[in-house]
Scaffold this motif. Structure first.
Motif, short mmCIF file in Angstrom:
data_model
loop_
_atom_site.label_atom_id
_atom_site.label_comp_id
_atom_site.label_asym_id
_atom_site.label_seq_id
_atom_site.Cartn_x
_atom_site.Cartn_y
_atom_site.Cartn_z
N UNK A 1 0.83 -1.20 0.00
CA UNK A 1 0.00 0.00 0.00
C UNK A 1 0.86 1.26 0.00
N UNK A 2 1.91 1.25 0.83
CA UNK A 2 2.79 2.41 0.91
C UNK A 2 3.53 2.62 -0.40
N UNK A 3 3.98 1.53 -1.01
CA UNK A 3 4.72 1.64 -2.28
C UNK A 3 3.83 2.21 -3.39
N UNK A 4 2.55 1.84 -3.39
CA UNK A 4 1.63 2.30 -4.42
C UNK A 4 0.94 3.62 -4.07
N UNK A 5 1.19 4.14 -2.86
CA UNK A 5 0.57 5.38 -2.38
C UNK A 5 -0.96 5.29 -2.40
N UNK B 1 1.96 7.96 6.43
CA UNK B 1 0.60 7.86 5.90
C UNK B 1 0.58 7.90 4.37
N UNK B 2 1.61 7.37 3.76
CA UNK B 2 1.71 7.41 2.31
C UNK B 2 0.56 6.65 1.65
N UNK B 3 0.13 5.57 2.26
CA UNK B 3 -0.90 4.73 1.65
C UNK B 3 -2.28 5.36 1.68
N UNK B 4 -2.43 6.53 2.31
CA UNK B 4 -3.73 7.21 2.28
C UNK B 4 -4.02 7.80 0.90
N UNK B 5 -2.98 7.96 0.08
CA UNK B 5 -3.19 8.48 -1.28
C UNK B 5 -3.86 9.83 -1.32
N UNK B 6 -3.46 10.74 -0.41
CA UNK B 6 -4.16 12.02 -0.25
C UNK B 6 -3.72 13.05 -1.28
N UNK B 7 -4.01 12.76 -2.54
CA UNK B 7 -3.61 13.64 -3.64
C UNK B 7 -4.54 14.84 -3.74
N UNK B 8 -4.11 15.84 -4.47
CA UNK B 8 -4.97 16.97 -4.82
C UNK B 8 -5.80 16.61 -6.05
N UNK B 9 -6.95 17.26 -6.19
CA UNK B 9 -7.82 17.01 -7.34
C UNK B 9 -8.28 18.34 -7.91
N UNK B 10 -8.73 18.32 -9.17
CA UNK B 10 -9.17 19.57 -9.78
C UNK B 10 -10.20 19.32 -10.87
N UNK B 11 -10.94 20.39 -11.19
CA UNK B 11 -11.92 20.41 -12.26
C UNK B 11 -11.80 21.73 -13.01
N UNK B 12 -12.17 21.74 -14.27
CA UNK B 12 -12.11 22.97 -15.06
C UNK B 12 -13.37 23.05 -15.94
N UNK B 13 -14.30 23.92 -15.54
CA UNK B 13 -15.51 24.10 -16.33
C UNK B 13 -16.45 22.92 -16.32
N UNK B 14 -16.41 22.13 -15.29
CA UNK B 14 -17.21 20.90 -15.21
C UNK B 14 -18.67 21.23 -14.91
N UNK B 15 -19.58 20.64 -15.68
CA UNK B 15 -21.00 20.86 -15.42
C UNK B 15 -21.50 19.88 -14.37
N UNK B 16 -22.06 20.43 -13.29
CA UNK B 16 -22.62 19.62 -12.22
C UNK B 16 -24.12 19.90 -12.14
N UNK B 17 -24.95 18.87 -12.29
CA UNK B 17 -26.40 19.08 -12.20
C UNK B 17 -26.79 19.61 -10.82
#
Length: 296
Positions: free
Chosen positions: A41-45, A196-212
């Motif tokens: 898990x740690x190796x794969x983040x 806590x590398x295996x938590x996979x706590x990456x950043x995320x983003x959206x650009x102009x995404x339509x959300x109902x």
């Protein structure tokens, strides 16, 4: 439905304690899987598929969710017992459990019925959550255009949804909770941590995404609880999620002291170092402080 009298309330609490005991038993049962997979898990983040399945199928990821939506709706102290026990076994699994429970329960507690119908369409989902507002929502026909980025989306690789908040038309006074489909998020490869590398706590983003509009919360009282019997939003805690972090820290501290005792009992540590009075006194003080914290 609120308990009508003290007897019904006591029955609910007895059931909650029984549920917590069962979950602690589940932690013991899956501890071998979590520990065996920790290095991978740690190796794969991110947690392995086997670890995710074990945590989810054991019920550990629906502790706080309201019963009406398939959760256990445990009281704060019962959840702390479970998280602290899990943290003694495998830290990243405990952190992910803390976050997923928070996210799934919040989705169930604050979203209108239309959003619940989508998010819980296939049963209890796996969800992640990010706290600080990280984007803007521009009204569009039937919903909003969402642009933004959010930090530390723990367990997002395993999640179906992300609970986030955005500022409507960039106005910080108009916060809107949103349920974002995790598959549509751009996940950044920027979680390069040693702990806590295996938590996979990456950043995320959206650009102009339509959300109902049906996947958004309420502008008025956006985070107020509208569903569930146990009122977590009325707890006398400045930040309701802080108890989860305290439980996690207590579990890590307990394992640390247990490991230290084993180390000090090793033959090579009993001749002039491990048996020194100053070491034993400090160990005792740490034990007293941890027990006092847990009692509080």
């Amino acid at each position: 439905m609120w308990p009508d009298d003290a007897t019904e309330s006591a029955d609910i609490d007895d059931q909650a304690e029984a549920d917590a005991d069962e979950l602690i038993g589940a932690v013991v049962a899956i501890s071998g899987t979590l520990s065996a997979d920790a290095a991978e898990s740690a190796a794969d983040a991110r947690l392995t598929g086997a670890s995710v399945a074990a945590l989810r199928e054991s019920g550990l990821w629906r502790m706080r969710l309201c019963r009406d939506l398939g959760g256990l709706e445990l009281p704060v102290v019962a959840q702390m017992r479970v998280i602290a026990t899990l943290a003694q076994v495998e830290a990243s699994s405990a952190w992910c459990t803390m976050v997923v429970n928070n996210a799934t329960a919040k989705l169930g507690a604050i979203l209108p019925d239309a959003a619940i119908a989508r998010v819980f369409a296939d049963g209890v989902p796996v969800a992640s959550i990010v706290v600080p507002p990280g984007g803007t929502a521009t009204p569009a026909d039937g919903g909003y255009r969402i642009t933004g980025s959010w930090r530390y989306a723990t367990a997002i690789h395993h999640a179906g949804w992300l609970l986030a908040s955005v500022c409507v038309e960039g106005d910080p006074a108009r916060l809107l909770p949103v349920a974002l489909p995790a598959r549509d998020l751009t996940k950044l490869d920027n979680w390069d941590a040693t702990g806590l590398r295996a938590t996979g706590s990456v950043d995320v983003e959206l650009d102009g995404y339509f959300l109902p509009a049906e996947l958004t919360g309420r502008l008025a009282d956006p985070f107020g609880q509208v569903r569930g019997t146990r009122r977590y939003d009325a707890a006398r805690i400045a930040f309701p999620e802080s108890y989860e972090h305290a439980a996690f820290a207590c579990g890590i501290a307990r394992r640390t002291l247990n490991e230290l005792r084993i180390l000090l009992g090793a033959p090579e540590m009993t001749t002039g170092r491990g048996d020194r009075e100053v070491v034993l006194i400090q160990l005792g003080q740490a034990e007293v402080e941890l027990r006092a914290l847990w009692a509080l």
